[in-house]
Design an enzyme around this catalytic site. Structure first.
Site, PDB file in Angstrom:
ATOM      1  N   LYS A  22       1.079  -1.407   0.108  1.00 56.14           N
ATOM      2  CA  LYS A  22       0.035   0.145   0.103  1.00 56.14           C
ATOM      3  C   LYS A  22       0.490   1.367   0.319  1.00 56.14           C
ATOM      4  O   LYS A  22       0.482   2.421  -0.583  1.00 56.14           O
ATOM      5  CB  LYS A  22      -1.178   0.269   1.174  1.00 56.14           C
ATOM      6  CG  LYS A  22      -1.452   1.433   1.098  1.00 56.14           C
ATOM      7  CD  LYS A  22      -2.233   0.856   2.647  1.00 56.14           C
ATOM      8  CE  LYS A  22      -1.444   1.818   3.894  1.00 56.14           C
ATOM      9  NZ  LYS A  22      -1.476   3.134   3.885  1.00 56.14           N
ATOM     10  N   ASN A  23       1.722   1.378   1.165  1.00 56.33           N
ATOM     11  CA  ASN A  23       2.635   2.577   0.328  1.00 56.33           C
ATOM     12  C   ASN A  23       3.425   2.721  -0.200  1.00 56.33           C
ATOM     13  O   ASN A  23       3.907   3.760  -0.465  1.00 56.33           O
ATOM     14  CB  ASN A  23       3.515   1.932   2.770  1.00 56.33           C
ATOM     15  CG  ASN A  23       2.521   2.908   3.374  1.00 56.33           C
ATOM     16  OD1 ASN A  23       1.526   2.745   3.447  1.00 56.33           O
ATOM     17  ND2 ASN A  23       3.627   2.901   4.531  1.00 56.33           N
ATOM     18  N   CYS A 117      -4.905  12.243  12.813  1.00 49.05           N
ATOM     19  CA  CYS A 117      -5.109  10.946  13.099  1.00 49.05           C
ATOM     20  C   CYS A 117      -5.228  10.283  13.858  1.00 49.05           C
ATOM     21  O   CYS A 117      -4.300  10.913  15.361  1.00 49.05           O
ATOM     22  CB  CYS A 117      -4.578  10.267  11.711  1.00 49.05           C
ATOM     23  SG  CYS A 117      -3.220   9.891  12.159  1.00 49.05           S
ATOM     24  N   ARG A 122       0.778  14.855  13.111  1.00 55.32           N
ATOM     25  CA  ARG A 122       0.919  14.212  11.622  1.00 55.32           C
ATOM     26  C   ARG A 122       1.175  15.485  10.481  1.00 55.32           C
ATOM     27  O   ARG A 122       0.539  15.643   9.974  1.00 55.32           O
ATOM     28  CB  ARG A 122       0.555  13.168  11.104  1.00 55.32           C
ATOM     29  CG  ARG A 122       0.740  12.139  12.103  1.00 55.32           C
ATOM     30  CD  ARG A 122       0.221  10.677  11.469  1.00 55.32           C
ATOM     31  NE  ARG A 122       1.043  10.079  10.385  1.00 55.32           N
ATOM     32  CZ  ARG A 122      -0.112   8.845   9.599  1.00 55.32           C
ATOM     33  NH1 ARG A 122      -0.089   8.088   9.819  1.00 55.32           N
ATOM     34  NH2 ARG A 122       1.313   8.444   8.547  1.00 55.32           N
ATOM     35  N   ASP A 306       5.193   0.806  11.567  1.00 56.14           N
ATOM     36  CA  ASP A 306       4.114  -0.111  11.433  1.00 56.14           C
ATOM     37  C   ASP A 306       4.085  -0.986  11.823  1.00 56.14           C
ATOM     38  O   ASP A 306       3.319  -1.983  11.827  1.00 56.14           O
ATOM     39  CB  ASP A 306       3.788   0.529   9.813  1.00 56.14           C
ATOM     40  CG  ASP A 306       3.433   1.370   9.533  1.00 56.14           C
ATOM     41  OD1 ASP A 306       2.999   2.848  10.258  1.00 56.14           O
ATOM     42  OD2 ASP A 306       3.475   2.011   8.249  1.00 56.14           O
ATOM     43  N   ARG A 398      -8.044  -1.019   4.913  1.00 57.04           N
ATOM     44  CA  ARG A 398      -7.418   0.338   4.324  1.00 57.04           C
ATOM     45  C   ARG A 398      -6.377   0.147   3.764  1.00 57.04           C
ATOM     46  O   ARG A 398      -5.550   0.303   3.246  1.00 57.04           O
ATOM     47  CB  ARG A 398      -6.808   1.432   5.494  1.00 57.04           C
ATOM     48  CG  ARG A 398      -8.695   2.722   5.796  1.00 57.04           C
ATOM     49  CD  ARG A 398      -7.899   3.604   6.369  1.00 57.04           C
ATOM     50  NE  ARG A 398      -6.673   4.116   5.609  1.00 57.04           N
ATOM     51  CZ  ARG A 398      -5.353   4.677   6.978  1.00 57.04           C
ATOM     52  NH1 ARG A 398      -6.149   4.548   8.094  1.00 57.04           N
ATOM     53  NH2 ARG A 398      -4.321   4.653   6.401  1.00 57.04           N
TER      54      ARG A 398
HETATM   55  C1  UD1 Z   1       4.351   7.295   6.402  1.00 57.64           C
HETATM   56  C2  UD1 Z   1       3.682   5.279   5.701  1.00 57.64           C
HETATM   57  C3  UD1 Z   1       3.064   5.287   7.405  1.00 57.64           C
HETATM   58  C4  UD1 Z   1       4.527   4.969   8.478  1.00 57.64           C
HETATM   59  C5  UD1 Z   1       5.246   6.839   8.146  1.00 57.64           C
HETATM   60  C6  UD1 Z   1       6.650   5.783   9.496  1.00 57.64           C
HETATM   61  C7  UD1 Z   1       2.798   6.124   4.066  1.00 57.64           C
HETATM   62  C8  UD1 Z   1       2.037   6.135   3.418  1.00 57.64           C
HETATM   63  N1  UD1 Z   1       2.617   5.944   5.210  1.00 57.64           N
HETATM   64  O1  UD1 Z   1       3.394   7.751   6.658  1.00 57.64           O
HETATM   65  O2  UD1 Z   1       2.261   3.866   7.270  1.00 57.64           O
HETATM   66  O3  UD1 Z   1       4.128   5.575   9.550  1.00 57.64           O
HETATM   67  O4  UD1 Z   1       5.677   6.880   6.668  1.00 57.64           O
HETATM   68  O5  UD1 Z   1       7.257   4.861   8.851  1.00 57.64           O
HETATM   69  O6  UD1 Z   1       3.751   5.964   3.307  1.00 57.64           O
HETATM   70  N2  UD1 Z   1       6.782  14.792  10.300  1.00 57.64           N
HETATM   71  C9  UD1 Z   1       6.730  15.858  10.351  1.00 57.64           C
HETATM   72  N3  UD1 Z   1       5.686  17.044   9.577  1.00 57.64           N
HETATM   73  C10 UD1 Z   1       6.009  16.791   8.156  1.00 57.64           C
HETATM   74  C11 UD1 Z   1       6.864  15.059   7.855  1.00 57.64           C
HETATM   75  C12 UD1 Z   1       6.664  13.859   9.571  1.00 57.64           C
HETATM   76  O7  UD1 Z   1       6.894  16.685  11.821  1.00 57.64           O
HETATM   77  O8  UD1 Z   1       6.464  17.035   7.445  1.00 57.64           O
HETATM   78  C13 UD1 Z   1       6.707  14.045  11.438  1.00 57.64           C
HETATM   79  C14 UD1 Z   1       5.245  13.206  11.901  1.00 57.64           C
HETATM   80  O9  UD1 Z   1       4.423  13.858  12.107  1.00 57.64           O
HETATM   81  C15 UD1 Z   1       6.094  11.909  12.794  1.00 57.64           C
HETATM   82  C16 UD1 Z   1       7.590  11.006  11.255  1.00 57.64           C
HETATM   83  O10 UD1 Z   1       7.829  12.702  11.298  1.00 57.64           O
HETATM   84  O11 UD1 Z   1       6.774  11.231  13.956  1.00 57.64           O
HETATM   85  C17 UD1 Z   1       7.233  10.717  10.545  1.00 57.64           C
HETATM   86  O12 UD1 Z   1       6.435  10.715   9.577  1.00 57.64           O
HETATM   87  P1  UD1 Z   1       6.553  10.356   8.471  1.00 57.64           P
HETATM   88  O13 UD1 Z   1       7.703   9.467   7.788  1.00 57.64           O
HETATM   89  O14 UD1 Z   1       5.916  11.913   7.637  1.00 57.64           O
HETATM   90  O15 UD1 Z   1       4.974   9.321   8.196  1.00 57.64           O
HETATM   91  P2  UD1 Z   1       4.135   9.315   6.998  1.00 57.64           P
HETATM   92  O16 UD1 Z   1       5.336   9.787   5.832  1.00 57.64           O
HETATM   93  O17 UD1 Z   1       2.894  10.382   7.325  1.00 57.64           O
END
Ligand code: UD1
Length: 420
Positions: A22-23, A117, A122, A306, A398
């Protein structure tokens, strides 16, 4: 409303095939926005999050057609609405992956900010900062991010203060068609990032360094259509392996790749699992039960957040006490209260869960709270004696394709009940 009902307490034994990740699939679909031609996607899992993304692309004016359940073709050449409305974005944070591609292609984009969420706030501030470095002007109005790049996006040096998976993917896609060279530092090294880079390269993009902390992208004027292949879902793979381990069974997952799961397999071995790895399969068994081990979640190649909930379910029945620390998300322990309802002995101490193994879990009615938490309840239900009823299973849908069917392949007594 739908519930999943499991009669647990039986060792799960057998073999299941992994689905496409999915990711990986979500950013790949968003990349169709960049292509000057039709893109055919292979091994796309049939999941609610995927339908959300294809609906969004179709809403923007793309032509989306399914060849079969797991193969679809998307042609975005006729797309003319560089927007992602709240109604579509609110159900799936990864919808924000369209921001970079829309902005570089149309010079403007309006994408609703994802809400909070269950697993934490996030934000997407790091995506936005990076686009500003590339020359975008960004404002937030009425809950929407409005991004403009009147003179196009330009390459630049971007240092991510925190490793972000979708942030890395979003900016990598924008950089593919930006003017000049972009360097992404402290980039995510997840296999899904590499899958995206490989796929973009196959369509003509110039990207180097993916899979390391520094990715360099040379902008090109266009990329073509073509064929794109999704990698195996490492999280789904490990979830089924964990189903074997938590029940004292013996499970093989095929069409998968052990190289994506080094951290999980190392911890499984440390806890006493027998692990066998082939070119495209992984087998795990726990004939002598599990021992407690500690984990703390980290960006790849560390232990994936995850899989934290699923590993915690395993540790609930392991011998001894394990410490499970969550370092990526601030509120990713929603499954703890539900596991406690099933007889687990868990105490929370800030970002760490202290899990004392118990001899047996007992079946109980529980509630799915987020995607991976739900998976941990399915595992706990498979291990617990009696009937576990899991409500709010839309979270599971999902991210897990045909979960009851796959669990049944392993001998689980699991059904979906429709309740009014
Ligand atoms: C992706 C995965 C999710 C997984 C996560 C961490 C997908 C669709 N989802 O989510 O399943 O749990 O990686 O491996 O690929 N953060 C900020 N600012 C930002 C972006 C992130 O503060 O602009 C923080 C987030 O709140 C979190 C951390 O960085 O604490 C990591 O998040 P991130 O790697 O961005 O997660 P996703 O990409 O949303």
């Amino acid at each position: 409303m739908e519930n999943i009902v499991i009669q647990g307490g039986v060792p799960l034994v057998g073999s299941v095939e992994s689905s496409g990740a999915k990711n990986a699939a979500l950013p790949l679909l968003a990349a169709a926005i960049l292509a000057d031609g039709a893109v055919t996607f292979h091994r796309i899992p049939h999941l609610n999050d995927i339908s959300t993304m294809t609906k969004l692309l179709a809403w923007q004016g793309a032509d989306v057609s399914y060849d079969d359940r797991n193969r679809l073709t998307i042609d975005t050449r006729a797309a003319n609405k560089p927007e992602a409305p709240y109604e579509l974005v609110k159900t799936m944070r990864a919808s924000s992956l369209v921001l970079g591609p829309l902005l570089v292609r149309f010079g403007e984009a309006r994408v609703s900010l994802p809400g909070g969420c269950a697993i934490g706030a996030r934000p997407i501030d790091l995506h936005l900062k990076a686009l500003e470095v590339m020359g975008a002007e960004i404002t937030v109005e009425h809950g929407d991010v409005i991004a403009k790049a009147t003179h196009g996006l330009k390459g630049g040096y971007i240092f991510f203060e925190q490793v972000t998976v979708t942030g890395t993917e979003n900016i990598m896609m924008a950089a593919v068609l930006a003017d000049g060279e972009t360097i992404l530092d402290n980039a995510a090294r997840e296999p899904e990032v590499v899958n995206l880079a490989d796929s973009l390269r196959a369509l003509g993009a110039k990207i180097e360094g993916d899979g390391t902390g520094t990715i360099t992208i040379q902008g090109v004027s266009s990329i073509s259509g073509g064929d794109i292949y999704t990698i195996a879902d490492r999280i789904e793979t490990a979830t089924y392996l964990a189903a074997g381990l938590i029940t004292g069974g013996d499970v093989t997952v095929t069409k998968t790749d052990a190289k994506y799961l080094d951290a999980f397999l190392a911890k499984a071995k440390e806890s006493g699992a027998e692990v066998e790895v082939g070119d495209d399969f992984i087998r795990c068994a726990a004939p002598h039960g599990l021992k407690a081990v500690n984990i703390h979640t980290m960006p790849h190649p560390g232990f994936p957040t995850d899989l934290q909930a699923q590993f915690m379910a395993m540790m609930c029945v392991a011998e001894g006490t394990s410490l499970i620390s969550e370092t990526i998300f601030e509120n990713r322990f929603m499954h703890v209260q539900e596991l406690i309802r099933m007889g687990a002995d868990i105490q929370l101490d800030g970002h760490t869960a202290v899990v004392k193994g118990v001899a047996k879990l007992s079946a109980a009615p529980v509630m799915a709270t987020d995607l991976r938490a739900s998976a941990s309840l399915v595992l706990a239900g498979a291990a617990a004696e009696g009937e576990t009823v899991i409500s709010r299973v839309y979270h599971i849908d999902r991210g897990y394709e045909r979960i009851e069917e796959k669990m049944r392949c392993l001998g689980a007594k699991i059904e979906r009940h429709y309740v009014s």
